[in-house]
Design a protein around this motif. Structure first.
Motif, PDB file in Angstrom:
ATOM      1  N   LYS A 137       0.990  14.974  -1.992  1.00  0.00           N
ATOM      2  CA  LYS A 137       0.482  15.762  -3.110  1.00  0.00           C
ATOM      3  C   LYS A 137       1.007  17.187  -2.961  1.00  0.00           C
ATOM      4  N   PRO A 138       1.337  17.871  -4.067  1.00  0.00           N
ATOM      5  CA  PRO A 138       1.353  17.354  -5.446  1.00  0.00           C
ATOM      6  C   PRO A 138       2.526  16.395  -5.650  1.00  0.00           C
ATOM      7  N   PHE A 139       2.388  15.538  -6.663  1.00  0.00           N
ATOM      8  CA  PHE A 139       3.384  14.503  -6.890  1.00  0.00           C
ATOM      9  C   PHE A 139       3.653  14.367  -8.379  1.00  0.00           C
ATOM     10  N   GLY A 140       4.784  13.766  -8.709  1.00  0.00           N
ATOM     11  CA  GLY A 140       5.107  13.472 -10.104  1.00  0.00           C
ATOM     12  C   GLY A 140       4.745  12.023 -10.388  1.00  0.00           C
ATOM     13  N   ILE A 141       4.093  11.759 -11.518  1.00  0.00           N
ATOM     14  CA  ILE A 141       3.647  10.398 -11.839  1.00  0.00           C
ATOM     15  C   ILE A 141       4.826   9.447 -12.024  1.00  0.00           C
ATOM     16  N   ASN A 142       5.948   9.958 -12.524  1.00  0.00           N
ATOM     17  CA  ASN A 142       7.120   9.095 -12.700  1.00  0.00           C
ATOM     18  C   ASN A 142       7.717   8.688 -11.353  1.00  0.00           C
ATOM     19  N   VAL A 186       0.855  -1.190   0.000  1.00  0.00           N
ATOM     20  CA  VAL A 186       0.000   0.000   0.000  1.00  0.00           C
ATOM     21  C   VAL A 186       0.889   1.238   0.000  1.00  0.00           C
ATOM     22  N   VAL A 187       0.690   2.088  -1.013  1.00  0.00           N
ATOM     23  CA  VAL A 187       1.399   3.359  -1.099  1.00  0.00           C
ATOM     24  C   VAL A 187       0.398   4.468  -0.776  1.00  0.00           C
ATOM     25  N   ILE A 188       0.671   5.215   0.288  1.00  0.00           N
ATOM     26  CA  ILE A 188      -0.208   6.316   0.683  1.00  0.00           C
ATOM     27  C   ILE A 188       0.051   7.514  -0.221  1.00  0.00           C
ATOM     28  N   LEU A 189      -1.041   8.142  -0.664  1.00  0.00           N
ATOM     29  CA  LEU A 189      -0.965   9.359  -1.469  1.00  0.00           C
ATOM     30  C   LEU A 189      -1.828  10.389  -0.758  1.00  0.00           C
ATOM     31  N   ALA A 242       8.032  -0.821  -4.048  1.00  0.00           N
ATOM     32  CA  ALA A 242       7.141  -1.500  -3.099  1.00  0.00           C
ATOM     33  C   ALA A 242       6.850  -2.928  -3.550  1.00  0.00           C
ATOM     34  N   LEU A 243       6.640  -3.129  -4.851  1.00  0.00           N
ATOM     35  CA  LEU A 243       6.383  -4.468  -5.385  1.00  0.00           C
ATOM     36  C   LEU A 243       7.607  -5.370  -5.219  1.00  0.00           C
ATOM     37  N   GLY A 290       5.436   6.096  -9.909  1.00  0.00           N
ATOM     38  CA  GLY A 290       5.670   4.824 -10.584  1.00  0.00           C
ATOM     39  C   GLY A 290       6.906   4.121 -10.056  1.00  0.00           C
ATOM     40  N   ALA A 291       7.964   4.894  -9.803  1.00  0.00           N
ATOM     41  CA  ALA A 291       9.202   4.312  -9.262  1.00  0.00           C
ATOM     42  C   ALA A 291       8.977   3.764  -7.863  1.00  0.00           C
ATOM     43  N   ARG A 292       8.217   4.485  -7.047  1.00  0.00           N
ATOM     44  CA  ARG A 292       7.939   4.028  -5.678  1.00  0.00           C
ATOM     45  C   ARG A 292       7.071   2.767  -5.694  1.00  0.00           C
TER      46      ARG A 292
END
Length: 200
Positions: free
Chosen positions: A106-111, A80-83, A120-121, A114-116
């Motif tokens: 937030k605000p955040f960069g989509i890239n 689970v990644v908290i946003l 996590a995976l 994606g890296a985070r």
């Protein structure tokens, strides 16, 4: 699409954020599901367990903290990644101690997100005693991106074929083997595949 895309559930009550995440994460190869509140998120998890959840803390019906704690209390271990727009240290610490794998403000960069998500995976696979990339001979399976290659050539598999190749055998070993990483009953035979071991 190769294999079966990693499923991400986005739980956020703001439609623009959900749209941004859907477009951005789909472009990165993920299958994105959406839930605008905790109730819908519970139903989505019950119907089709995601590989990872991106969770907003400020939900209209139940706090993200409580929802995360609820999942962890039930033994659900998906990353689970908290946003969240909350940047207070106490809130971040509470989320991480409740079982969040990461915290993005937030605000955040989509890239960056994606890296985070990829980290996590990978971490979850390592905790389960697996490497992010499984390799034996000419066969290579990227367990995060779900890409299968044979002798360097990418092989297209249906979701069911991918699941049979990796997930089902692993689940069976977890259930019936005393030491899953050293299987006694379901063995891997080079050049053949899996077989049930005959009595000694």
């Amino acid at each position: 699409m190769t294999g079966s895309a990693v499923k991400i559930l986005v739980v956020d009550d703001e439609p623009p954020i959900r749209k941004l995440l859907r477009v951005g994460l789909t472009a990165q190869g993920y299958e994105v599901q959406e839930a605008p509140n905790a109730s819908a998120a519970r139903q989505s998890v019950a119907d089709d367990m995601p590989d990872l959840i991106v969770l907003d803390l400020g939900l209209p019906d139940t706090s993200g903290h409580d929802l995360l704690q609820e999942w962890r209390d039930k033994g659900l271990s998906m990353p689970v990644v908290i946003l969240s727009s909350r940047t207070d240290e106490a809130g971040i610490v509470k989320a991480l101690e409740s079982g969040a794998d990461d915290y993005v403000t937030k605000p955040f960069g989509i890239n960056e997100l994606g890296a985070r998500i990829r980290v996590a995976l990978r971490h979850r696979l390592q905790q389960q005693g697996e490497k992010a990339i499984f390799q034996t001979g000419g066969l290579s399976i990227d367990l995060v991106k779900r890409i299968v290659k044979v002798d360097g050539m990418e092989i297209k598999l249906s979701p069911k074929e991918y699941d049979i190749l990796r997930v089902y055998v692993r689940q069976l070993r977890q259930k019936i083997e005393q030491i899953p990483d050293q299987p006694h009953y379901i063995t891997t035979e080079t050049g053949v595949g899996y077989r049930l071991r005959e009595p000694d």
